[in-house]
Design an enzyme around this catalytic site. Structure first.
Site, PDB file in Angstrom:
ATOM      1  N   LYS A  15       0.831  -1.199   0.000  1.00 26.87           N
ATOM      2  CA  LYS A  15       0.000   0.000   0.000  1.00 26.87           C
ATOM      3  C   LYS A  15       0.867   1.252   0.000  1.00 26.87           C
ATOM      4  O   LYS A  15       0.551   2.239  -0.688  1.00 26.87           O
ATOM      5  CB  LYS A  15      -0.954   0.031   1.190  1.00 26.87           C
ATOM      6  CG  LYS A  15      -1.822   1.284   1.165  1.00 26.87           C
ATOM      7  CD  LYS A  15      -3.105   1.175   1.924  1.00 26.87           C
ATOM      8  CE  LYS A  15      -3.992   2.395   1.655  1.00 26.87           C
ATOM      9  NZ  LYS A  15      -5.232   2.364   2.462  1.00 26.87           N
ATOM     10  N   ARG A  28      -3.530   5.017  -7.577  1.00 19.60           N
ATOM     11  CA  ARG A  28      -4.027   4.651  -6.259  1.00 19.60           C
ATOM     12  C   ARG A  28      -5.424   4.047  -6.328  1.00 19.60           C
ATOM     13  O   ARG A  28      -5.837   3.301  -5.443  1.00 19.60           O
ATOM     14  CB  ARG A  28      -4.009   5.858  -5.320  1.00 19.60           C
ATOM     15  CG  ARG A  28      -4.418   5.507  -3.895  1.00 19.60           C
ATOM     16  CD  ARG A  28      -4.099   6.584  -2.890  1.00 19.60           C
ATOM     17  NE  ARG A  28      -4.575   6.209  -1.572  1.00 19.60           N
ATOM     18  CZ  ARG A  28      -4.337   6.888  -0.463  1.00 19.60           C
ATOM     19  NH1 ARG A  28      -3.607   7.997  -0.517  1.00 19.60           N
ATOM     20  NH2 ARG A  28      -4.810   6.486   0.694  1.00 19.60           N
ATOM     21  N   GLU A  84      -4.788  10.238  -5.420  1.00 18.82           N
ATOM     22  CA  GLU A  84      -5.550   9.629  -6.518  1.00 18.82           C
ATOM     23  C   GLU A  84      -5.671  10.556  -7.727  1.00 18.82           C
ATOM     24  O   GLU A  84      -6.730  10.650  -8.353  1.00 18.82           O
ATOM     25  CB  GLU A  84      -6.936   9.193  -6.034  1.00 18.82           C
ATOM     26  CG  GLU A  84      -6.895   8.059  -5.030  1.00 18.82           C
ATOM     27  CD  GLU A  84      -8.281   7.569  -4.630  1.00 18.82           C
ATOM     28  OE1 GLU A  84      -9.282   8.213  -5.010  1.00 18.82           O
ATOM     29  OE2 GLU A  84      -8.364   6.558  -3.926  1.00 18.82           O
ATOM     30  N   HIS A  95     -19.097  -0.755  -1.605  1.00 17.08           N
ATOM     31  CA  HIS A  95     -19.656   0.420  -0.942  1.00 17.08           C
ATOM     32  C   HIS A  95     -21.170   0.531  -1.180  1.00 17.08           C
ATOM     33  O   HIS A  95     -21.921   0.967  -0.299  1.00 17.08           O
ATOM     34  CB  HIS A  95     -18.951   1.688  -1.419  1.00 17.08           C
ATOM     35  CG  HIS A  95     -17.580   1.865  -0.850  1.00 17.08           C
ATOM     36  ND1 HIS A  95     -16.674   2.767  -1.353  1.00 17.08           N
ATOM     37  CD2 HIS A  95     -16.954   1.255   0.189  1.00 17.08           C
ATOM     38  CE1 HIS A  95     -15.541   2.700  -0.649  1.00 17.08           C
ATOM     39  NE2 HIS A  95     -15.700   1.789   0.287  1.00 17.08           N
ATOM     40  N   HIS A 145     -17.167  -4.343   6.228  1.00 20.17           N
ATOM     41  CA  HIS A 145     -16.501  -3.811   5.042  1.00 20.17           C
ATOM     42  C   HIS A 145     -15.787  -4.915   4.266  1.00 20.17           C
ATOM     43  O   HIS A 145     -15.940  -5.038   3.046  1.00 20.17           O
ATOM     44  CB  HIS A 145     -15.505  -2.720   5.442  1.00 20.17           C
ATOM     45  CG  HIS A 145     -14.743  -2.150   4.282  1.00 20.17           C
ATOM     46  ND1 HIS A 145     -15.344  -1.418   3.283  1.00 20.17           N
ATOM     47  CD2 HIS A 145     -13.426  -2.220   3.959  1.00 20.17           C
ATOM     48  CE1 HIS A 145     -14.440  -1.059   2.386  1.00 20.17           C
ATOM     49  NE2 HIS A 145     -13.268  -1.533   2.779  1.00 20.17           N
ATOM     50  N   HIS A 160     -14.377  -2.396  -4.538  1.00 20.51           N
ATOM     51  CA  HIS A 160     -15.015  -1.446  -3.628  1.00 20.51           C
ATOM     52  C   HIS A 160     -16.206  -0.714  -4.244  1.00 20.51           C
ATOM     53  O   HIS A 160     -17.078  -0.239  -3.517  1.00 20.51           O
ATOM     54  CB  HIS A 160     -13.992  -0.422  -3.130  1.00 20.51           C
ATOM     55  CG  HIS A 160     -13.034  -0.965  -2.121  1.00 20.51           C
ATOM     56  ND1 HIS A 160     -12.241  -2.068  -2.361  1.00 20.51           N
ATOM     57  CD2 HIS A 160     -12.752  -0.573  -0.847  1.00 20.51           C
ATOM     58  CE1 HIS A 160     -11.498  -2.306  -1.283  1.00 20.51           C
ATOM     59  NE2 HIS A 160     -11.797  -1.427  -0.360  1.00 20.51           N
TER      60      HIS A 160
END
Length: 369
Positions: free
Chosen positions: A236, A251, A246, A262, A275, A258
């Protein structure tokens, strides 16, 4: 305290910081702080520790004791566990406690807990007096390998997760892997989804390592966990160094799975799906979307399903879920990667590599859903 501590450096120029990874060392926390935070010229050292009720009688005690022994004046801010604490109501309560503590720009804030605590405390740190220093002390696997690294802090809007936030780097990340030994099994498995993600997007050899050490991962083998956390942090950090905010798109690969996840979290109600559970399902959705677009073959998806299932993570929405594709697509259009109203997805091209794919047709997404 463990004999050795692993260090991962996040090189961001004046915002650079260190991630330290060791075991059984919460009582030594003040020593790390002394190396990261210059002593105030006034001689008054103030620190606010943000944690949740689950940790107030355990991990908070050695951290607060360590700081008080080193001469810090400590304010303890204890939140209710869960995503509901990432709300504007709770933020206001935290601001009020800092004002009562007479916190100023020299006050240190410590985020002691999982991703919710890190996000909430980080958002407060980024905005109180336009920014105060903070340190991440992640106590869950998910936070240790992902959310504590990279400076993303945010709170939830009622219609979308993490919609209100900032990029605000910590002064350091202090990881004690011994905290994982008492982590509830569901939380531990949730963190493993992000670990699997790193292999998928950045490191095929790491993915293979996870496949080969499945039993040790399920048993929380200390040596294997130590390597997994350090490798995940390094991967990471590499991405954050190359694309801190980003801007270049690099990134964004960290968001593999996601866009789906999300939406599921928001529609199911924050906290119903953890999550990592949502990310696990989302990664399979994204891989199947890549299959449909001719980017990968079915074998890649099968390997992910085998590893995630072996870690007792879900690979499809729970039975009885009444989510429909219209509702899911509507939520996806609130995703931060949406550009000019067009859906964009992070999709695999091979093991260890993903790319951002723009303007994906809604019919393809519906077919996957």
């Amino acid at each position: 305290m463990s004999e050795s501590v692993l260090n991962v450096q996040v090189d961001l120029g004046p915002r650079s910081y260190e991630i330290t990874i060791g075991s059984d060392r919460l009582s030594q926390f003040a020593n790390a702080v002394a190396g990261w935070i210059p002593a105030p010229t006034s001689g008054v050292k103030k620190v606010a520790i943000v944690t949740d009720r689950n940790l107030a009688q355990s991990h908070l005690v050695p951290v607060a004791t360590s700081l008080r022994s080193a001469g810090w004046e400590v304010c303890e801010i204890v939140l209710k566990p869960g995503e509901a604490s990432k709300s504007f109501t709770v933020m206001q309560e935290m601001f009020d406690q800092l004002v009562d503590f007479k916190a100023d720009r020299g006050t240190l804030l410590v985020a002691l807990g999982g991703g919710v605590v890190g996000d909430a405390a980080g958002f407060v740190a980024a905005t109180y007096t336009r920014g105060i220093p903070f340190i991440q002390v992640p106590t869950t696997l998910l936070a240790q390998v992902d959310s504590s690294v990279g400076g993303k802090v945010a709170v939830n809007h009622t219609r979308a997760k993490n919609l209100i936030g900032a990029f605000y780097q910590p002064r350091g990340v202090f990881v004690d892997t011994a905290t994982l030994s008492t982590l509830p099994v569901r939380d531990y498995r949730s963190g493993m989804a992000e670990v699997v993600k790193y292999g998928m997007i950045l490191d095929a050899e790491f993915f293979e390592y996870l496949e080969q050490h499945l039993s040790e991962l399920n048993e929380r083998d200390p040596e294997v966990l130590r390597y997994v956390v350090s490798r995940s942090c390094r991967l990471k950090a590499d991405v954050v160094e190359a694309d801190e905010e980003e801007r270049t798109g690099l990134r964004a690969v960290l968001n593999y799975g996601h866009t789906f996840a999300h939406a599921y979290e928001a529609l199911c109600g924050y906290g119903e799906l953890m999550h990592g559970e949502a990310v696990s399902i989302g990664m399979i959705n994204a891989s199947r979307l890549a299959e449909r677009l001719g980017m990968v073959d079915a074998e890649l998806t099968k390997r992910q399903i085998a590893l995630l299932s072996g870690l007792s993570l879900p690979v499809e929405l729970p039975e009885g879920s009444d989510l429909n594709s219209d509702a899911i697509l509507d939520r996806m259009k609130l995703d931060k990667k949406v550009l000019a109203g067009k859906l964009r997805f992070v999709l695999p091209t091979r093991m260890g590599h993903c790319e951002m794919v723009s303007d994906v047709a809604e019919e393809d997404v519906r077919a996957v859903l």
